[in-house]
Design a protein around this motif. Structure first.
Motif, PDB file in Angstrom:
ATOM      1  N   LYS A   3       0.828  -1.197   0.000  1.00  0.00           N
ATOM      2  CA  LYS A   3       0.000   0.000   0.000  1.00  0.00           C
ATOM      3  C   LYS A   3       0.870   1.258   0.000  1.00  0.00           C
ATOM      4  O   LYS A   3       1.981   1.265   0.530  1.00  0.00           O
ATOM      5  CB  LYS A   3      -0.908   0.001   1.229  1.00  0.00           C
ATOM      6  N   ILE A   4       0.333   2.305  -0.591  1.00  0.00           N
ATOM      7  CA  ILE A   4       1.031   3.587  -0.658  1.00  0.00           C
ATOM      8  C   ILE A   4       0.781   4.344   0.638  1.00  0.00           C
ATOM      9  O   ILE A   4      -0.375   4.606   0.996  1.00  0.00           O
ATOM     10  CB  ILE A   4       0.528   4.413  -1.848  1.00  0.00           C
ATOM     11  N   PRO A   5       1.822   4.713   1.376  1.00  0.00           N
ATOM     12  CA  PRO A   5       1.611   5.444   2.634  1.00  0.00           C
ATOM     13  C   PRO A   5       1.192   6.887   2.385  1.00  0.00           C
ATOM     14  O   PRO A   5       1.688   7.545   1.469  1.00  0.00           O
ATOM     15  CB  PRO A   5       2.979   5.380   3.318  1.00  0.00           C
ATOM     16  N   VAL A   6       0.272   7.360   3.223  1.00  0.00           N
ATOM     17  CA  VAL A   6      -0.264   8.717   3.101  1.00  0.00           C
ATOM     18  C   VAL A   6      -0.078   9.442   4.436  1.00  0.00           C
ATOM     19  O   VAL A   6      -0.455   8.928   5.484  1.00  0.00           O
ATOM     20  CB  VAL A   6      -1.758   8.712   2.732  1.00  0.00           C
ATOM     21  N   THR A   7       0.498  10.622   4.375  1.00  0.00           N
ATOM     22  CA  THR A   7       0.619  11.489   5.544  1.00  0.00           C
ATOM     23  C   THR A   7      -0.330  12.663   5.378  1.00  0.00           C
ATOM     24  O   THR A   7      -0.320  13.325   4.335  1.00  0.00           O
ATOM     25  CB  THR A   7       2.053  12.014   5.700  1.00  0.00           C
ATOM     26  N   VAL A   8      -1.159  12.910   6.371  1.00  0.00           N
ATOM     27  CA  VAL A   8      -2.061  14.058   6.360  1.00  0.00           C
ATOM     28  C   VAL A   8      -1.452  15.133   7.253  1.00  0.00           C
ATOM     29  O   VAL A   8      -1.230  14.917   8.446  1.00  0.00           O
ATOM     30  CB  VAL A   8      -3.469  13.677   6.847  1.00  0.00           C
ATOM     31  N   LEU A   9      -1.168  16.283   6.657  1.00  0.00           N
ATOM     32  CA  LEU A   9      -0.565  17.406   7.369  1.00  0.00           C
ATOM     33  C   LEU A   9      -1.645  18.432   7.659  1.00  0.00           C
ATOM     34  O   LEU A   9      -2.246  18.995   6.743  1.00  0.00           O
ATOM     35  CB  LEU A   9       0.548  18.019   6.512  1.00  0.00           C
ATOM     36  N   THR A  10      -1.903  18.654   8.936  1.00  0.00           N
ATOM     37  CA  THR A  10      -2.952  19.587   9.329  1.00  0.00           C
ATOM     38  C   THR A  10      -2.379  20.591  10.326  1.00  0.00           C
ATOM     39  O   THR A  10      -1.218  20.518  10.725  1.00  0.00           O
ATOM     40  CB  THR A  10      -4.157  18.818   9.921  1.00  0.00           C
ATOM     41  N   GLY A  11      -3.201  21.531  10.732  1.00  0.00           N
ATOM     42  CA  GLY A  11      -2.756  22.590  11.623  1.00  0.00           C
ATOM     43  C   GLY A  11      -3.511  23.860  11.310  1.00  0.00           C
ATOM     44  O   GLY A  11      -3.889  24.105  10.159  1.00  0.00           O
ATOM     45  N   PHE A  12      -3.729  24.688  12.308  1.00  0.00           N
ATOM     46  CA  PHE A  12      -4.559  25.872  12.133  1.00  0.00           C
ATOM     47  C   PHE A  12      -3.870  26.891  11.225  1.00  0.00           C
ATOM     48  O   PHE A  12      -2.687  26.778  10.894  1.00  0.00           O
ATOM     49  CB  PHE A  12      -4.903  26.490  13.490  1.00  0.00           C
ATOM     50  N   LEU A  13      -4.621  27.890  10.830  1.00  0.00           N
ATOM     51  CA  LEU A  13      -4.159  28.940   9.927  1.00  0.00           C
ATOM     52  C   LEU A  13      -2.827  29.526  10.390  1.00  0.00           C
ATOM     53  O   LEU A  13      -2.681  29.959  11.533  1.00  0.00           O
ATOM     54  CB  LEU A  13      -5.201  30.053   9.841  1.00  0.00           C
ATOM     55  N   GLY A  14      -1.845  29.527   9.488  1.00  0.00           N
ATOM     56  CA  GLY A  14      -0.572  30.164   9.781  1.00  0.00           C
ATOM     57  C   GLY A  14       0.381  29.352  10.623  1.00  0.00           C
ATOM     58  O   GLY A  14       1.384  29.882  11.099  1.00  0.00           O
ATOM     59  N   SER A  15       0.120  28.065  10.812  1.00  0.00           N
ATOM     60  CA  SER A  15       0.993  27.261  11.666  1.00  0.00           C
ATOM     61  C   SER A  15       2.297  26.871  10.975  1.00  0.00           C
ATOM     62  O   SER A  15       3.254  26.463  11.638  1.00  0.00           O
ATOM     63  CB  SER A  15       0.264  25.999  12.138  1.00  0.00           C
ATOM     64  N   GLY A  16       2.340  26.979   9.643  1.00  0.00           N
ATOM     65  CA  GLY A  16       3.594  26.695   8.928  1.00  0.00           C
ATOM     66  C   GLY A  16       3.554  25.462   8.058  1.00  0.00           C
ATOM     67  O   GLY A  16       4.605  24.896   7.737  1.00  0.00           O
ATOM     68  N   LYS A  17       2.365  25.050   7.622  1.00  0.00           N
ATOM     69  CA  LYS A  17       2.252  23.806   6.846  1.00  0.00           C
ATOM     70  C   LYS A  17       2.984  23.883   5.510  1.00  0.00           C
ATOM     71  O   LYS A  17       3.701  22.955   5.134  1.00  0.00           O
ATOM     72  CB  LYS A  17       0.775  23.468   6.629  1.00  0.00           C
ATOM     73  N   THR A  18       2.796  24.987   4.769  1.00  0.00           N
ATOM     74  CA  THR A  18       3.452  25.101   3.461  1.00  0.00           C
ATOM     75  C   THR A  18       4.959  25.155   3.619  1.00  0.00           C
ATOM     76  O   THR A  18       5.701  24.604   2.798  1.00  0.00           O
ATOM     77  CB  THR A  18       2.934  26.340   2.711  1.00  0.00           C
ATOM     78  N   THR A  19       5.446  25.786   4.675  1.00  0.00           N
ATOM     79  CA  THR A  19       6.885  25.806   4.939  1.00  0.00           C
ATOM     80  C   THR A  19       7.403  24.398   5.166  1.00  0.00           C
ATOM     81  O   THR A  19       8.475  24.024   4.674  1.00  0.00           O
ATOM     82  CB  THR A  19       7.192  26.695   6.159  1.00  0.00           C
ATOM     83  N   LEU A  20       6.654  23.594   5.918  1.00  0.00           N
ATOM     84  CA  LEU A  20       7.062  22.208   6.145  1.00  0.00           C
ATOM     85  C   LEU A  20       7.005  21.407   4.847  1.00  0.00           C
ATOM     86  O   LEU A  20       7.882  20.572   4.585  1.00  0.00           O
ATOM     87  CB  LEU A  20       6.180  21.562   7.211  1.00  0.00           C
ATOM     88  N   VAL A  21       5.980  21.650   4.016  1.00  0.00           N
ATOM     89  CA  VAL A  21       5.908  20.965   2.721  1.00  0.00           C
ATOM     90  C   VAL A  21       7.153  21.286   1.894  1.00  0.00           C
ATOM     91  O   VAL A  21       7.763  20.390   1.283  1.00  0.00           O
ATOM     92  CB  VAL A  21       4.629  21.367   1.956  1.00  0.00           C
ATOM     93  N   ASN A  22       7.569  22.545   1.874  1.00  0.00           N
ATOM     94  CA  ASN A  22       8.781  22.912   1.149  1.00  0.00           C
ATOM     95  C   ASN A  22      10.002  22.199   1.718  1.00  0.00           C
ATOM     96  O   ASN A  22      10.886  21.764   0.968  1.00  0.00           O
ATOM     97  CB  ASN A  22       8.985  24.422   1.195  1.00  0.00           C
ATOM     98  N   HIS A  23      10.069  22.088   3.026  1.00  0.00           N
ATOM     99  CA  HIS A  23      11.180  21.376   3.665  1.00  0.00           C
ATOM    100  C   HIS A  23      11.194  19.920   3.222  1.00  0.00           C
ATOM    101  O   HIS A  23      12.253  19.364   2.895  1.00  0.00           O
ATOM    102  CB  HIS A  23      11.047  21.482   5.186  1.00  0.00           C
ATOM    103  N   ILE A  24      10.022  19.307   3.162  1.00  0.00           N
ATOM    104  CA  ILE A  24       9.933  17.907   2.762  1.00  0.00           C
ATOM    105  C   ILE A  24      10.339  17.728   1.304  1.00  0.00           C
ATOM    106  O   ILE A  24      11.096  16.816   0.952  1.00  0.00           O
ATOM    107  CB  ILE A  24       8.503  17.379   2.995  1.00  0.00           C
ATOM    108  N   LEU A  25       9.852  18.605   0.433  1.00  0.00           N
ATOM    109  CA  LEU A  25      10.100  18.441  -1.003  1.00  0.00           C
ATOM    110  C   LEU A  25      11.536  18.756  -1.398  1.00  0.00           C
ATOM    111  O   LEU A  25      11.996  18.293  -2.444  1.00  0.00           O
ATOM    112  CB  LEU A  25       9.140  19.324  -1.801  1.00  0.00           C
ATOM    113  N   THR A  26      12.233  19.547  -0.602  1.00  0.00           N
ATOM    114  CA  THR A  26      13.600  19.927  -0.959  1.00  0.00           C
ATOM    115  C   THR A  26      14.654  19.165  -0.169  1.00  0.00           C
ATOM    116  O   THR A  26      15.845  19.277  -0.472  1.00  0.00           O
ATOM    117  CB  THR A  26      13.812  21.435  -0.751  1.00  0.00           C
TER     118      THR A  26
END
Length: 326
Positions: A3-26
Motif C-alpha cells: 500500500k502507498i503510505p499517506v501522511t495528512v498534514l494539518t494545523g490551524f491557519l498560519g501554523s507553517g504547513k506550506t513551509t514544512l511541505v517545502n522542507h519535505i520536497l527539498t
C-alpha cells in the motif's frame, strides 16, 4: 503490491504547513512524493508558494476546505494518482487551516479501492507556538478553539513550530497544554518547519483500532464544525504595486484589525515578485525573483472576522504605482 503510505498534514491557519511541505520536497530523503493541497479561498496561492511545484502538486482549490468537500473529490484524485503510481512512492495531503482531519482520515477506510491501495500513515499537526495559546482560549465548540483543539487531539505527531518566537519557559508550558489535549502523540519542536523527516514520514502511527475504541461511531460520524464568523477575502490586482505604499497600508490594517486577521498570504507585484506570509500582527515579505514572461499580478488572501471585501479591495488598490505617483 504494498500500500502507498499517506501522511495528512494539518494545523490551524498560519501554523507553517506550506513551509514544512517545502522542507519535505527539498530535503535529501530519496522519496518521490505526490502532494495534494487544499486551500480555503477563491484564489489558489499555496501551489505557487511550494518550491518545485510541478506535476507532483495537485490542487483542490474550491473555495472551501477539504473536510467540507464531497469525499468523492478526494477519492477521485487518489484514484487518478493510482494511474501514475510509478511516479511516486508516498502521498502528502496538506489540508486547509480550517480543516477537520477526521473526515479526511475517514476517506481511507470508507472506499474499498482507496483502502486497498493506500495506508494512512499518520496525522501530523503543526502548532503555532506564538499564537496557539490565544487560539485555544476561544473555546466554543464550533469556534477557533474547538478547531485547534480537534486538530491537536487527533494528531499522531505534533510539531510545535515557530519556537524561535517564544521563550524556553513558554515552550515547556505549551508542551503541558498540548499534552492536556493529546496525551499520547509525540511532540516535536521546530523553527520554519525544519524537522527530522524520519519523525513524520513512514512512522506507521495511525491506529484505526485505537481510534474506533475511543469513538465507536468514528467511521459513521460526518459531523464537523467551523467557526461561522471566519471568512476568506481574495483580492487580485493586475497591475504593479508600490512596496512602500503597500507596507504602510498593511501596517495600518494590522494595527487596527490584527486580532481579527488570523491568516493572510499573497504573491505581490512589486519591482520583483514578492511573497507575503502573515499571522495576526506578524508578517514577512520574501523576494521570489523576477516575473519573467509571466505578467505581474498581485494575489492576496485574508482570512479573519468581519472582513469588508469592498473596503479592503479599494484601499489596497490605492497602493498601485500610479496611485503612489510613480
Amino acid at each position: 503490491m504494498a500500500k502507498i503510505p499517506v501522511t495528512v498534514l494539518t494545523g490551524f491557519l498560519g501554523s507553517g504547513k506550506t513551509t514544512l511541505v517545502n522542507h519535505i520536497l527539498t530535503a535529501n530523503h530519496g522519496h518521490r512524493i505526490a502532494v495534494i493541497e487544499n486551500e480555503f479561498g477563491e484564489i489558489p496561492i499555496d501551489n505557487a508558494l511550494v518550491l518545485g511545484g510541478d506535476e507532483k502538486i495537485i490542487e483542490m482549490s474550491n473555495g472551501c476546505c477539504l473536510c467540507c468537500t464531497a469525499r468523492t473529490d478526494l477519492i477521485e484524485i487518489l484514484q487518478s494518482l493510482l494511474r501514475r503510481r510509478e511516479r511516486f512512492d508516498r502521498i502528502l495531503i496538506e489540508t486547509s487551516g480550517m480543516a477537520d482531519p477526521n473526515p479526511v482520515a475517514q476517506t481511507f477506510f470508507v472506499d474499498d479501492e482507496v483502502s486497498s491501495a493506500f495506508a494512512l500513515d499518520a496525522i501530523v499537526t503543526l502548532v503555532d507556538a506564538r499564537h496557539v495559546e490565544s487560539h485555544l482560549k476561544e473555546g466554543e465548540h464550533d469556534g477557533v478553539g474547538g478547531q485547534v483543539s480537534n486538530q491537536i487531539a487527533f494528531a499522531d505527531r505534533i510539531v510545535l513550530n515557530k519556537i524561535d518566537l517564544v521563550t524556553e519557559p513558554e515552550i515547556e508550558d505549551l508542551r503541558r497544554q498540548l499534552r492536556s489535549v493529546n496525551a499520547t502523540a509525540d511532540i516535536l519542536t521546530s523553527s520554519y518547519g525544519s524537522v527530522d523527516l524520519d519523525d513524520i514520514l513512514g512512522i506507521n502511527a495511525f491506529d484505526l483500532n485505537r481510534t474506533v475504541a475511543a469513538d465507536p461511531d468514528w467511521l459513521e460520524d460526518d459531523a464537523h464544525h467551523h467557526d461561522p464568523t471566519l471568512e476568506s477575502v481574495s483580492i487580485e490586482l493586475g497591475y504593479p504595486l508600490d512596496r512602500a505604499a503597500f507596507e504602510q497600508w498593511l501596517t495600518a490594517l494590522l494595527a487596527e484589525r490584527g486580532d481579527d486577521l488570523y491568516r493572510f498570504k499573497g504573491i505581490l507585484a512589486f519591482d520583483r515578485k514578492t511573497v507575503l506570509q502573515g499571522v495576526h500582527r506578524i508578517y514577512e515579505l520574501t523576494d521570489a525573483g523576477e516575473w519573467g514572461a509571466q505578467p505581474p499580478v498581485s494575489k492576496l488572501v485574508l482570512i479573519g472576522r468581519n472582513l469588508d471585501r469592498t473596503e479592503l479591495t479599494d484601499t489596497v488598490s490605492r497602493c498601485s504605482l500610479a496611485a503612489a505617483g510613480r
